[in-house]
Design a protein around this motif. Structure first.
Motif, PDB file in Angstrom:
ATOM      1  N   THR A  75      -2.542  -7.852   8.570  1.00 12.70           N
ATOM      2  CA  THR A  75      -3.029  -8.836   9.545  1.00 12.70           C
ATOM      3  C   THR A  75      -4.512  -8.624   9.851  1.00 12.70           C
ATOM      4  O   THR A  75      -5.259  -9.587   9.978  1.00 12.70           O
ATOM      5  CB  THR A  75      -2.200  -8.768  10.848  1.00 12.70           C
ATOM      6  N   VAL A  76      -4.924  -7.357   9.961  1.00 16.54           N
ATOM      7  CA  VAL A  76      -6.330  -7.073  10.277  1.00 16.54           C
ATOM      8  C   VAL A  76      -7.155  -6.888   9.004  1.00 16.54           C
ATOM      9  O   VAL A  76      -8.293  -6.439   9.057  1.00 16.54           O
ATOM     10  CB  VAL A  76      -6.479  -5.859  11.228  1.00 16.54           C
ATOM     11  N   PHE A  77      -6.579  -7.233   7.880  1.00 15.79           N
ATOM     12  CA  PHE A  77      -7.209  -7.210   6.562  1.00 15.79           C
ATOM     13  C   PHE A  77      -7.695  -5.811   6.147  1.00 15.79           C
ATOM     14  O   PHE A  77      -8.743  -5.638   5.537  1.00 15.79           O
ATOM     15  CB  PHE A  77      -8.343  -8.246   6.459  1.00 15.79           C
ATOM     16  N   ASP A  78      -6.900  -4.796   6.487  1.00 15.53           N
ATOM     17  CA  ASP A  78      -7.134  -3.449   5.967  1.00 15.53           C
ATOM     18  C   ASP A  78      -6.100  -3.263   4.851  1.00 15.53           C
ATOM     19  O   ASP A  78      -5.074  -2.603   5.012  1.00 15.53           O
ATOM     20  CB  ASP A  78      -6.977  -2.405   7.064  1.00 15.53           C
ATOM     21  N   ILE A  79      -6.388  -3.908   3.735  1.00 19.57           N
ATOM     22  CA  ILE A  79      -5.427  -3.998   2.631  1.00 19.57           C
ATOM     23  C   ILE A  79      -5.044  -2.629   2.056  1.00 19.57           C
ATOM     24  O   ILE A  79      -3.861  -2.388   1.809  1.00 19.57           O
ATOM     25  CB  ILE A  79      -5.945  -4.945   1.520  1.00 19.57           C
ATOM     26  N   PRO A  80      -6.003  -1.713   1.848  1.00 23.78           N
ATOM     27  CA  PRO A  80      -5.588  -0.414   1.294  1.00 23.78           C
ATOM     28  C   PRO A  80      -4.526   0.293   2.152  1.00 23.78           C
ATOM     29  O   PRO A  80      -3.546   0.808   1.623  1.00 23.78           O
ATOM     30  CB  PRO A  80      -6.894   0.380   1.246  1.00 23.78           C
ATOM     31  N   LYS A  81      -4.706   0.296   3.460  1.00 26.22           N
ATOM     32  CA  LYS A  81      -3.707   0.924   4.335  1.00 26.22           C
ATOM     33  C   LYS A  81      -2.409   0.127   4.323  1.00 26.22           C
ATOM     34  O   LYS A  81      -1.320   0.710   4.362  1.00 26.22           O
ATOM     35  CB  LYS A  81      -4.239   1.047   5.760  1.00 26.22           C
ATOM     36  N   GLY A  82      -2.519  -1.197   4.276  1.00 26.54           N
ATOM     37  CA  GLY A  82      -1.324  -2.034   4.220  1.00 26.54           C
ATOM     38  C   GLY A  82      -0.506  -1.756   2.973  1.00 26.54           C
ATOM     39  O   GLY A  82       0.716  -1.605   3.039  1.00 26.54           O
ATOM     40  N   VAL A  83      -1.177  -1.660   1.844  1.00 25.38           N
ATOM     41  CA  VAL A  83      -0.478  -1.383   0.581  1.00 25.38           C
ATOM     42  C   VAL A  83       0.137   0.012   0.609  1.00 25.38           C
ATOM     43  O   VAL A  83       1.299   0.200   0.217  1.00 25.38           O
ATOM     44  CB  VAL A  83      -1.432  -1.536  -0.625  1.00 25.38           C
ATOM     45  N   SER A  84      -0.598   0.983   1.112  1.00 23.66           N
ATOM     46  CA  SER A  84      -0.079   2.345   1.195  1.00 23.66           C
ATOM     47  C   SER A  84       1.194   2.396   2.039  1.00 23.66           C
ATOM     48  O   SER A  84       2.191   3.027   1.656  1.00 23.66           O
ATOM     49  CB  SER A  84      -1.149   3.270   1.790  1.00 23.66           C
ATOM     50  N   ASP A  85       1.179   1.712   3.184  1.00 19.85           N
ATOM     51  CA  ASP A  85       2.363   1.717   4.038  1.00 19.85           C
ATOM     52  C   ASP A  85       3.509   0.907   3.443  1.00 19.85           C
ATOM     53  O   ASP A  85       4.677   1.257   3.630  1.00 19.85           O
ATOM     54  CB  ASP A  85       2.009   1.226   5.440  1.00 19.85           C
ATOM     55  N   LEU A  86       3.207  -0.152   2.707  1.00 19.83           N
ATOM     56  CA  LEU A  86       4.266  -0.881   2.003  1.00 19.83           C
ATOM     57  C   LEU A  86       4.927   0.019   0.955  1.00 19.83           C
ATOM     58  O   LEU A  86       6.155  -0.020   0.780  1.00 19.83           O
ATOM     59  CB  LEU A  86       3.718  -2.143   1.338  1.00 19.83           C
ATOM     60  N   GLN A  87       4.125   0.828   0.272  1.00 17.68           N
ATOM     61  CA  GLN A  87       4.684   1.746  -0.724  1.00 17.68           C
ATOM     62  C   GLN A  87       5.574   2.796  -0.059  1.00 17.68           C
ATOM     63  O   GLN A  87       6.657   3.106  -0.557  1.00 17.68           O
ATOM     64  CB  GLN A  87       3.556   2.413  -1.505  1.00 17.68           C
TER      65      GLN A  87
END
Length: 160
Positions: A75-87
Motif C-alpha cells: 500500500t505504501v509502495f515499499d515493494i521489496p519489503k512487501g515481497v519479502s513478507d509475502l514470501q
C-alpha cells in the motif's frame, strides 16, 4: 469500539495473543486507510523467539501476520519489503498445508511484477512524450521522473 478494545488488549497481552490482535486490527486500518496506525502495528515489538511455532494455529497466525504486513508495505509502495513478507507468509502457510493461501501469496508477487512492468512502460511513454516536447522539461520534472524510475527499478529487482 472494536479497534479501541483491540488496542487496549494489545497493550497487555502475550506475544501469541498479540499476533491475533494485530491480525484483526491491520485489515481494519488498511480498509480505512489509517496508514499511520497500521505502521504502528508494523512497529509493534513481536519477539519471534517467544512465539510457539509448534502449534499449527500459531503458525497460521504468523502466516497471516506477514500477509498483513505485506499488504501494508505494498500500500505504501515499499515493494521489496512487501515481497519479502509475502514470501514469509507463503512459507508459513506451506508449513500448515494451507495451499490456497500459499498460492494467493505467490499470485500477489506475480501481480506485483506485472504492475511494476506496466508502470515502467507508462513511465517510458511519459519520457517519450516529454522528449517530443523539445526541451521543455524542468529540473523538477527530471528529478521526479528519475526518482520514479529508480523506485520502479529497485522494486522490480526485489521481485525477480
Amino acid at each position: 469500539m472494536l479497534i479501541t478494545e483491540l488496542r487496549t488488549f494489545l497493550e497487555t497481552c502475550s506475544q501469541d495473543a498479540a499476533l491475533q490482535a494485530i491480525n484483526q486490527l491491520m485489515p481494519l486500518y488498511l480498509q480505512e486507510n489509517r496508514l499511520v496506525e497500521a505502521r504502528q502495528l508494523i512497529d509493534y515489538p513481536i519477539c519471534m523467539e517467544s512465539i510457539s511455532t509448534n502449534n499449527p494455529n500459531t503458525i497460521s497466525q504468523l502466516a497471516e501476520y506477514y500477509l498483513h504486513r505485506a499488504e501494508y508495505f505494498i500500500t505504501v509502495f515499499d515493494i521489496p519489503k512487501g515481497v519479502s513478507d509475502l514470501q514469509k507468509s507463503a512459507c508459513y502457510f506451506s508449513k500448515v498445508n494451507d495451499i490456497d493461501n500459499e498460492k494467493e501469496c505467490i499470485t500477489k508477487i506475480e501481480n506485483l511484477h506485472d504492475t511494476l512492468l506496466a508502470r515502467v512502460k507508462e513511465l517510458q511513454q511519459k519520457l517519450i512524450h516529454i522528449s517530443s516536447q523539445k526541451g521543455k522539461l524542468t529540473d523538477d520534472e527530471v528529478v521526479q521522473v528519475s526518482q520514479q524510475l529508480d523506485s520502479y527499478i529497485l522494486s522490480f529487482k526485489s521481485i525477480t
